[in-house]
Scaffold this motif. Sequence first.
Motif, PDB file in Angstrom:
ATOM      1  N   VAL A 171     -51.951 -39.401  35.093  1.00  0.00           N
ATOM      2  CA  VAL A 171     -51.227 -40.570  34.565  1.00  0.00           C
ATOM      3  C   VAL A 171     -51.874 -41.125  33.307  1.00  0.00           C
ATOM      4  O   VAL A 171     -53.052 -40.911  33.050  1.00  0.00           O
ATOM      5  CB  VAL A 171     -51.142 -41.715  35.603  1.00  0.00           C
ATOM      6  N   ASP A 172     -51.067 -41.846  32.576  1.00  0.00           N
ATOM      7  CA  ASP A 172     -51.528 -42.544  31.370  1.00  0.00           C
ATOM      8  C   ASP A 172     -52.116 -43.881  31.801  1.00  0.00           C
ATOM      9  O   ASP A 172     -51.393 -44.827  32.109  1.00  0.00           O
ATOM     10  CB  ASP A 172     -50.325 -42.753  30.434  1.00  0.00           C
ATOM     11  N   GLY A 173     -53.443 -43.921  31.843  1.00  0.00           N
ATOM     12  CA  GLY A 173     -54.108 -45.116  32.367  1.00  0.00           C
ATOM     13  C   GLY A 173     -54.073 -46.315  31.452  1.00  0.00           C
ATOM     14  O   GLY A 173     -54.412 -47.430  31.857  1.00  0.00           O
ATOM     15  N   ALA A 229     -50.360 -51.114  34.674  1.00  0.00           N
ATOM     16  CA  ALA A 229     -49.360 -51.617  35.609  1.00  0.00           C
ATOM     17  C   ALA A 229     -48.308 -50.551  35.891  1.00  0.00           C
ATOM     18  O   ALA A 229     -48.026 -50.222  37.053  1.00  0.00           O
ATOM     19  CB  ALA A 229     -48.710 -52.874  35.062  1.00  0.00           C
ATOM     20  N   SER A 230     -47.762 -49.974  34.816  1.00  0.00           N
ATOM     21  CA  SER A 230     -46.754 -48.936  34.995  1.00  0.00           C
ATOM     22  C   SER A 230     -47.349 -47.743  35.722  1.00  0.00           C
ATOM     23  O   SER A 230     -46.706 -47.136  36.575  1.00  0.00           O
ATOM     24  CB  SER A 230     -46.207 -48.450  33.657  1.00  0.00           C
ATOM     25  N   ALA A 231     -48.597 -47.400  35.376  1.00  0.00           N
ATOM     26  CA  ALA A 231     -49.246 -46.239  35.968  1.00  0.00           C
ATOM     27  C   ALA A 231     -49.413 -46.414  37.476  1.00  0.00           C
ATOM     28  O   ALA A 231     -49.064 -45.530  38.256  1.00  0.00           O
ATOM     29  CB  ALA A 231     -50.604 -46.022  35.310  1.00  0.00           C
ATOM     30  N   ILE A 235     -45.128 -41.119  31.365  1.00  0.00           N
ATOM     31  CA  ILE A 235     -46.190 -41.956  31.907  1.00  0.00           C
ATOM     32  C   ILE A 235     -47.075 -41.122  32.848  1.00  0.00           C
ATOM     33  O   ILE A 235     -48.233 -41.408  33.053  1.00  0.00           O
ATOM     34  CB  ILE A 235     -45.587 -43.181  32.643  1.00  0.00           C
ATOM     35  N   MET A 236     -46.469 -40.035  33.390  1.00  0.00           N
ATOM     36  CA  MET A 236     -47.202 -39.271  34.406  1.00  0.00           C
ATOM     37  C   MET A 236     -46.750 -37.812  34.379  1.00  0.00           C
ATOM     38  O   MET A 236     -45.593 -37.516  34.067  1.00  0.00           O
ATOM     39  CB  MET A 236     -46.930 -39.881  35.785  1.00  0.00           C
ATOM     40  N   ALA A 237     -47.677 -36.935  34.675  1.00  0.00           N
ATOM     41  CA  ALA A 237     -47.346 -35.516  34.828  1.00  0.00           C
ATOM     42  C   ALA A 237     -47.703 -35.096  36.248  1.00  0.00           C
ATOM     43  O   ALA A 237     -48.797 -35.390  36.734  1.00  0.00           O
ATOM     44  CB  ALA A 237     -48.120 -34.686  33.822  1.00  0.00           C
ATOM     45  N   VAL A 238     -46.757 -34.421  36.936  1.00  0.00           N
ATOM     46  CA  VAL A 238     -46.999 -33.967  38.306  1.00  0.00           C
ATOM     47  C   VAL A 238     -47.148 -32.447  38.272  1.00  0.00           C
ATOM     48  O   VAL A 238     -46.266 -31.757  37.748  1.00  0.00           O
ATOM     49  CB  VAL A 238     -45.833 -34.352  39.227  1.00  0.00           C
TER      50      VAL A 238
END
Lengths: 390, 321
Positions: free
Chosen positions: A142-144, A148-150, A118-121
């Motif tokens: 993030v995957d926009g 909600a999850s993002a 869902i996200m890359a840091v």
Amino acid sequence: MKGEQALFVIHTSLFTHHFSVIMLFRIGNLAQKELLQLTRDVIILILVLIGPMLQLALIARTTTQGFHHQPIVVVDQDHSQLSRELVTSFNNTEDLKVVAYLDSPDQIDQWLDQTQAIMAVTLPAGLEADVARGAPQVQLLVDGTKSASANYAIAAATGAISAVAANQQVVQSRTLPAIVVRPQVRFNPTFNVSFFVISAQLGFIIYQVALIVAALGITRERELGTLEQLLVTPLQRVELIVGKAIPAVIVGVVNFFIMVFIVTQGFNLPLRGSFGLLLLLSTLFIIAEVGWGLMISAFSHTQQQAMLFVFVLAMTDMAFSGYTVPVERLPQAMQWLAQIFPFQHYLQILRGVMLRGADLSTLWPQAVALVVLAIASVGVALFALRRRLD
Amino acid sequence: MNTSGTDRPIIQVQKLTRIFKKKITALDEIDLTIKRGEIFGLVGPDGAGKTTALRLMAAVMTPTSGRVTIAGHDSVKDAEEIRAHVGYMPQKFSLYGDLSVYENLEFYADIFDVHGAERHRRFEQVLSFAHMSHITDRRAGKLSGGMQKKLGLACTLIHRPAVLLLDEPTTGVDPVSRREFWDLLTELHIQGTTIVVSTPYMDEAERCNRIGLLFKSQLIECGTPREIKAMVRGQVLELHPDRLEAARVVLEQQPDVLEVQIYGTLLHIFVENVAVTWPRLQTVLIDRGVTVDNLRVIRPRMEQAFISLIRRTQEGKGQAA
């Protein structure tokens, strides 16, 4: 045969007409009969009592537990003690789970594209050194599409980073610059999204149930043919409306008690303001919605038709409630239109009293709006319901 | 015949018209007077306007023009007074199926403000009247169709109306229950209640003091069953031909045959004078190879009168009433 002129007068007004104790008795009789019928109808009982409980419990559960262990990927280009600490802190939050460590930012796209994360840091090289210099930067991608999850993932990551940064500050000398980003969330310190969702659902469920009971009340009698029967009784229009409204309001208030109990006891929503005030304003809200239900009742010929109206009204109400789209972002004309739907006023009251501990000194505009809407909707229902078959 | 019933009119219907949606005329200038204490039957085919007529009398519908008065009260202006004196049972009468027999009665008693000692007395009365004293706890929805109609009548009677308006109360009810229901109506009639009842059944029409024949929104005839039957012109001859269809076609072509009706394998033919006409008809039939047996002259029954009167109106050759 022609000496009956006095009876003329009686017919001119709806309200002065036979207003007496007998009238109150008849309203009571009708309400009592309705409640008796409700207890006899197992399906309706399930629909109005058990169903809402399950619905709320389900939604509350999924919103409080739905965002755990979201997959994220990390590109650690710093390889420092700080970067390792950050990665650990991500995993320590129950919300995120590092599923892969990437060597280069180029690889991020494929992970996000394939929705494996869902996200890359990205922790850039020289992060630790930047902290010392006071300008640390961490990139969150993030995957926009899953907003909600993002949002939830961003909140969790920001929280984790802030916590590590705060720790650093304590360990190191006090002269170092403070943390760059310091989000402070009021009323909902853990920035708990579920508070928002659950409170909206609570209001929505109470309202739906009261609306359905009211909308079906008169329509059922019309469909069964008993309404024609009632028309030849001394039962007045006012009595019919009020007698039908009372059971719906009672069902709404009972649901309110159950729902508030569930969310405060089962899902730890706070009730910071006065329960008495909330009960009073909720009853007002329920009356306003029952008025809408009775209007539907007056216009519908069959119960299916009434249910469709309820469905359409619920969708409209939802759209104007600020639940999906903030009311302030609607076009001006729509904002005015939104005022006639009781739900959005009630949501402000509900969140105000429960989450902020607000009282009438700040909530009076909403309270006044509900009073006006309650009177208007019941009034319209009263005049829409025809005393005769035509 | 009820002796307390005088000739004083209780229901007066004057030029009563009801038009739906500005184009469908359900009732067209009906004039009708119903006397105190009589059982008046409204008969007519489906869609003739029976239900509309009763609804207008019960003041649950507003006439387009014309008026109804019951005991001097106008149905539009004094609807409240009418409600106090009238008991109305709609065609689609239904009780609250999820409530018991007793609870249904209680509800209507409450609404009509029947309280105190009188309440209990009337419950006993209507329950024993409807033969339901032993099943007061049963859910109304679990009763048979006939029982439901009787309970409906009991609920309608709880406020002791002087006038009962019943819209096809026995439609869809078995013959035994139908008879029982009519026995109840007769009992009410003896007690002096005025009853207006619509029915599609001719045997029920025969039990009325007077009947009104509604057809295509108009009241085409009105009178006692005997008078109605007497309106049929000529005599009715019943015969059993070996070739039914051929016989019908031939007979309908004969100028001195007023009307031919088919009853199963029998033909009823209406002629002015059997003695004069039959010998000629017989030769015509024999010419066409039709043999006839079981020949007899019968008295016209309600049903025959009914069909005959309607046909006469339809063909436009009936004398205007």
